[in-house]
Design an enzyme around this catalytic site. Structure first.
Site, PDB file in Angstrom:
ATOM      1  N   HIS A   1       0.814  -1.227   0.000  1.00  0.00           N
ATOM      2  CA  HIS A   1       0.000   0.000   0.000  1.00  0.00           C
ATOM      3  C   HIS A   1       0.850   1.281   0.000  1.00  0.00           C
ATOM      4  O   HIS A   1       0.886   1.987  -0.985  1.00  0.00           O
ATOM      5  CB  HIS A   1      -1.009   0.057   1.163  1.00  0.00           C
TER       6      HIS A   1
ATOM      7  N   ASP B   1      -5.588  -7.828  -3.584  1.00  0.00           N
ATOM      8  CA  ASP B   1      -5.926  -7.554  -2.186  1.00  0.00           C
ATOM      9  C   ASP B   1      -7.277  -8.123  -1.744  1.00  0.00           C
ATOM     10  O   ASP B   1      -7.390  -9.320  -1.501  1.00  0.00           O
ATOM     11  CB  ASP B   1      -5.821  -6.047  -1.943  1.00  0.00           C
TER      12      ASP B   1
HETATM   13 ZN   LIG Z   1      -4.010  -6.655   2.302  1.00  0.00          ZN
END
Ligand SMILES: [Zn+2]
Length: 430
Positions: free
Chosen positions: A269, A320
């Site tokens: 991220h 994700d």
């Molecule tokens: Zn994750």
């Protein structure tokens, strides 16, 4: 697979461009042996097809596929990452081993249909309702085997329910609270993996889920064993505020202090990472995995990827939460997010090319992050491929020179055809 294959598509992605008339020889062990005219008879002629390295999905939580279509209504007004996390926790508490495995198989088949041939499964939902039994760990490996996808099981350490807080509720399902218990479990899993298509990586879930000394210990042992190491970093501002309050530093700054080597580390991220911390992390060899569709869905924000762009080859992509599984879209939104953030075009440019950077992140960048020999059509790498249907209307008027850009910016998964993992072919939608 026990026979030598010679594969020839109309166009093949080699060295960052589509070339015609390339023959790819695959040895019986599933590795690419030669690329170029070999003189041997072609055994698989892919007419009207382009051949690319299969996409490498560096960050997935397959069980969250079970939330598809859910957690998208907001009776109390707009929600946040944290209200979404409650829905994930409810799902985690509801799943038994069979339902968990079914979600994984579903997600992995959908990945293959989207051209993803490797998944890095960031696995933290370890236990059934019965207690700390690790009943779900091997389900992940079996599901990958059933679907036919290459997997790096990124086994997660998860000891605290927030900085300095005890685990509670659904978090009990994630519990691994000492580095020694963690490595004992990793040793068991090393026996359970089906090599060469299954390998392991180490994970500390986040700085919310482990004390700094535990994080450093798990990472040091991962480095000693030559394993990749992944961690969620700075997806949400609250994590940064909590970390500043507890440790006087932002998570990435703390990581930079704690980890001696960083060339096996992928930070997932980095949505709110300060440019200076990011540069320091990258200078020491760190890698960054971005998950554009999930980050958009969760309202995370947009990362500053200028330093990562300059550190070429360190970016990777992940699906994700699997709210949508499409690597063409992940690539597109990796660049579009940067365009919307900077009000410019071609932000992730390298030597004039953007599609090349995006394809690199979706293939070789992911392979480096996961520590596996795939992600490019080169001798010595695993024969992991996807094909593209050049006759699809979405690609009409496109030639070898514009195909990469047309794919990334103008096509959806309907142009993707069969896939190949370690020399084994799979029809789409099978
Ligand atoms: Zn994750």
């Amino acid at each position: 697979v026990s026979v030598r294959q010679v594969i020839a598509a109309d166009l093949t992605w080699v060295n960052g461009a589509f070339a015609p008339d390339v023959e790819v020889t695959v040895a019986p062990d599933g590795r690419i042996e030669a690329v170029g005219r070999g003189g041997a008879a072609v055994t698989r002629r892919l007419r009207g097809r382009a051949l690319l390295p299969g996409f490498v999905n560096a960050h997935s939580h397959a069980f969250q596929r079970g939330l598809r279509g859910h957690a998208e209504r907001f009776p109390g007004g707009p929600g946040t990452f944290w209200t979404w996390r409650e829905a994930v926790y409810q799902l985690a508490e509801r799943l038994d081993a069979a339902a968990f495995r079914q979600s994984c198989v579903q997600a992995y088949r959908e990945m293959l249909d989207a051209g993803i041939t490797t998944v890095g499964e960031f696995h933290y939902l370890h236990h059934s309702a019965r207690g700390a039994d690790h009943a779900f760990d091997e389900q992940v490996l079996q599901a990958a085997c059933e679907a036919g996808i290459r997997i790096v099981l990124l086994q997660a350490y998860y000891a605290t329910g927030g900085i300095g807080r005890r685990l509670s509720g659904a978090q009990e399902r994630f519990r691994v609270t000492t580095p020694s218990a963690y490595w004992e479990r990793m040793d068991r899993l090393a026996e359970a993996v089906a090599a060469p298509e299954q390998t392991l990586g180490a994970v500390v879930h986040s700085l919310r889920a482990a004390a700094p000394d535990q994080l450093a210990a798990v990472h040091a042992e991962a480095a000693r064993r030559g394993l990749p190491f992944h961690i969620h970093v700075e997806e949400q501002r609250e994590e940064i505020e909590d970390c500043l309050a507890a440790h006087g530093r932002r998570p990435m700054a703390l990581l930079n202090e704690l980890l001696e080597t960083r060339d096996n580390v992928t930070a997932v991220h980095c949505t709110h990472t300060a440019p200076g911390d990011m540069e320091c992390f990258l200078e020491a060899g760190g890698r960054v995995c971005v998950c554009p569709l999930t980050e958009a869905n969760l309202g995370d924000g947009l990362p500053d990827l200028e330093a990562a762009r300059r550190a070429a080859g360190r970016l990777s992509l992940g699906s994700d939460s699997n709210v949508r599984i499409s690597f063409l879209e992940e690539m597109r939104w990796l660049e579009y997010g940067q365009r919307l953030r900077t009000e410019r075009r071609g932000v992730l440019v390298e030597a004039g090319h953007v599609a090349r950077t995006l394809l690199e992140a979706a293939t070789a960048g992911g392979a480096r992050s996961l520590g596996i020999a795939t992600g490019a059509i080169e001798p010595g790498r695993w024969a992991d491929f996807l094909t593209v249907d050049l006759a699809h209307p979405a690609l009409a008027g496109v030639d070898a020179d514009t195909l990469a850009e047309a794919l990334v910016f103008g096509a959806g998964d309907e142009v993707i055809g069969e896939t190949c993992v370690g020399g084994r072919w799979r029809e789409k939608g099978r």
